[in-house]
Design a protein around this motif. Structure first.
Motif, PDB file in Angstrom:
ATOM      1  N   GLY B 154      -1.413   8.164  -7.360  1.00  0.00           N
ATOM      2  CA  GLY B 154      -2.121   8.098  -8.870  1.00  0.00           C
ATOM      3  C   GLY B 154      -1.274   7.143  -9.157  1.00  0.00           C
ATOM      4  O   GLY B 154      -1.848   6.999 -10.506  1.00  0.00           O
ATOM      5  N   SER B 155      -0.401   6.247  -8.730  1.00  0.00           N
ATOM      6  CA  SER B 155      -0.420   4.957  -9.597  1.00  0.00           C
ATOM      7  C   SER B 155      -0.937   4.085  -9.615  1.00  0.00           C
ATOM      8  O   SER B 155      -1.166   3.161 -10.423  1.00  0.00           O
ATOM      9  N   GLY B 156      -1.907   4.495  -8.685  1.00  0.00           N
ATOM     10  CA  GLY B 156      -2.700   3.044  -8.281  1.00  0.00           C
ATOM     11  C   GLY B 156      -2.374   1.714  -7.816  1.00  0.00           C
ATOM     12  O   GLY B 156      -3.594   1.175  -7.292  1.00  0.00           O
ATOM     13  N   PHE B 157      -1.275   1.335  -7.375  1.00  0.00           N
ATOM     14  CA  PHE B 157      -1.029   0.841  -6.561  1.00  0.00           C
ATOM     15  C   PHE B 157      -0.965   0.502  -4.809  1.00  0.00           C
ATOM     16  O   PHE B 157      -0.903   1.357  -4.652  1.00  0.00           O
ATOM     17  N   PRO B 158      -1.069  -0.763  -4.889  1.00  0.00           N
ATOM     18  CA  PRO B 158      -1.116  -0.926  -3.301  1.00  0.00           C
ATOM     19  C   PRO B 158      -0.270  -0.008  -1.880  1.00  0.00           C
ATOM     20  O   PRO B 158       0.753  -0.407  -3.316  1.00  0.00           O
ATOM     21  N   HIS B 159      -0.244   0.412  -1.675  1.00  0.00           N
ATOM     22  CA  HIS B 159       1.008   1.424  -0.504  1.00  0.00           C
ATOM     23  C   HIS B 159       0.941   0.116   0.781  1.00  0.00           C
ATOM     24  O   HIS B 159      -0.359  -0.214   1.840  1.00  0.00           O
ATOM     25  N   VAL B 160       2.007  -0.281   1.677  1.00  0.00           N
ATOM     26  CA  VAL B 160       2.106  -0.200   2.993  1.00  0.00           C
ATOM     27  C   VAL B 160       3.551   1.175   3.328  1.00  0.00           C
ATOM     28  O   VAL B 160       4.567   1.009   2.555  1.00  0.00           O
TER      29      VAL B 160
END
Lengths: 338, 338
Positions: B154-160
DNA sequence: GTGAAAGCGCTAACAG
DNA sequence: CTGTTAGCGCTTTCAC
């Protein structure tokens, strides 16, 4: 209000001058406790953060120091980094990490970071100054630079180090005391002083014990795992391979032991191995590695303390600060078979 | 001329304006090749270095990114750091290293460094955002932050990331295929998502094989060497200890194996062990560790690439980028004894 | 104790 | 293609 709040915004909100806000934020004694409280409060409310570029430009300081190492990948440096950082933080400095990968050009870049205002001072652990002709000559004399772990002769910078020669001698003497006579040494990268010192300690111990160093008994490594294995392979291709090896660092020692296992030699049954550094994992390794322990925490703390002293214009030790290194006898050394 | 040379000094020496010098130095097309050459030459001669604070203040950018990890001491992060740095350097960015030591306050400090201009963007590998109530809420929406290796829902940041559940399941399935039935799991720190995912993979594999997870078979660790040994000790104090252990990372696996050796259990003869991470030393360890390999280089490169895209205002993946992790079967796993 | 004003060194409009 | 000008946000004299 749009964009990040500035000192001016706080000042406007409170009906005071920017100067007062600046003073309040920096805990100046020139401001009432009450104004300070009000300023801090609205700064908090506005979610204010001072712009570091502006401050650094104005004060001509970055409040950052640079720690440059040969290889961040080596956990050994990390422990030092931690104590450097702790000491730096306590004094309000942050630490930038520099990694040269043994590339002289990158060393030069890090020196430049001192001059361009990225950092106010530097702890060097790369064993050599960039280009003998000298990037460091571009630095003003007495520049805030501390050399740790390694030695840069004639540089005039303060040094924090251990006695590599004595520590290595002690390691080899341990092998000799166990009864070994055919003792080899896997070196670090030469002609770096630290590597040379460790080799010299080995040579001294051998000579004092009246032991010869046969041809091929000093293969070169570069402190990396693989080079330890390769050097070990060369050693065991000799007509008379050693019964014990003193390796210039733990990582290469792991590589050497790995190789020995591969060719069916037992450690320490067939071959004894001593490392240097005492990495975090060395004790959990099997067999637990006999190695030279370096006081990592103290090295970092001392180096940073000296740097802080230089940064505040204080006196610094002209003589190298030499910290004790001690042999940790564990499971990779035993008497020779015969 | 005393003090460091500034752009003005070069301009004066050449009889041109500061603006021209600035342009020449930044390879602007708005300047003759000839002027550029002359400027560069005198800059070199005067040993000029642009003041970064001034530049950053003016451009409102630092050309630096921050990479924040839970523990710099873990060599695993270092490999990622290296690829992050390589990718960043290629784009003209430098990398600052942040170390939280799992301290939420320090995480907040690093978030602040984004806002105060220390860095333009950030790669987070700490597994959680500071204070659920939320330091990150102070950041503008769409702030240049990339989450790597861990998940912040739910942070809305992109993830790798890698698929920790699937990789863990594969590791445990390997043990089951060897014939193990009493399989334990040493977890990472809970309730962090990465630790929970690895545990869930373990549970899924067990359930699918119809194997029970006895009381006490999921001792907690914190990813550090010592906690692996401690958890292992707890496991072997049980009435029915396991014949195989899936450990949430390599470092704890080393600790566990060390402990097993201490109580006279052979690995893999008596107990099989699987780790997670595939550290540099895991192969040189004895016995060579069976473990899950993570594509460290790709993780760093991808995370940094996405960050660079954000920094230049480009589009970024809304879905997590999931990279493959593969089981490396080596020497710490074997069929159970009986 | 507080405010006004200057300026750190650089880059980016805007003119020419 | 080059010069002039302004100003980034902050701290620090210097007045009051």
């Amino acid at each position: 209000m749009t964009g990040r709040p500035k000192i001016k915004d706080i000042a406007a909100a409170l009906g005071v001058s920017p100067a007062t806000v600046s003073r309040a934020l920096s805990d100046s004694a020139l401001v009432t406790a009450e104004t300070r409280a009000r300023v801090r409060q609205t700064a908090e409310a506005l979610n204010y953060r001072p712009n570091v570029s502006a401050r650094n430009l104005r004060t001509a300081r970055s409040m950052a120091v640079l720690m440059v190492v040969r290889d961040v990948g080596n956990p050994f440096y990390l422990d030092i980094l931690k104590s450097v950082e702790a000491t730096a933080r306590a004094a309000g400095y942050s630490v930038l990490m520099g990694n040269t990968e043994n590339d002289p050009e990158r060393e030069v870049e890090y020196f430049d970071m001192l001059r361009d205002g990225h950092a106010d001072g530097m702890i060097l652990m790369t064993g050599k100054l960039p280009r003998a002709d000298g990037a460091h000559h571009k630095l003003p004399p007495g520049a805030p630079v501390v050399i740790a772990l390694e030695t840069i002769a004639g540089s005039g910078f303060p040094h924090v180090q251990i006695d590599n020669v004595a520590a290595s001698r002690a390691a080899v003497e341990h092998l000799i005391a166990l009864g070994h006579r055919r003792i080899a040494h896997i070196t670090g990268p030469l002609p770096e002083i630290m590597s040379a010192d460790r080799r010299d300690g080995y040579r001294q111990a051998m000579q004092e014990a009246g032991l010869a160093i046969p041809e091929g008994y000093e293969p070169n490594g570069n402190y990396l795992l693989h080079s330890g294995a390769a050097a070990c392979e060369a050693l065991f291709a000799l007509a008379e391979p050693p019964t014990a090896i003193f390796v210039a660092n733990d990582e290469m020692a792991f590589g050497a032991i790995h190789h020995l296992r591969g060719i069916g030699r037992d450690v320490p049954g067939d071959v004894s191995v001593v490392g240097f550094d005492d990495l975090y994992l060395s004790e959990a390794f099997y067999p637990p590695l006999t190695t030279v322990h370096q006081p990592r925490f103290d090295i970092g703390r001392q180096a940073m303390s000296i740097l802080l002293k230089m940064l505040s214009g204080g006196q610094v030790p002209l003589e190298p600060v030499v910290l004790p290194a001690t042999l940790r006898i564990r499971g990779t050394t035993a008497p020779p078979k015969s």
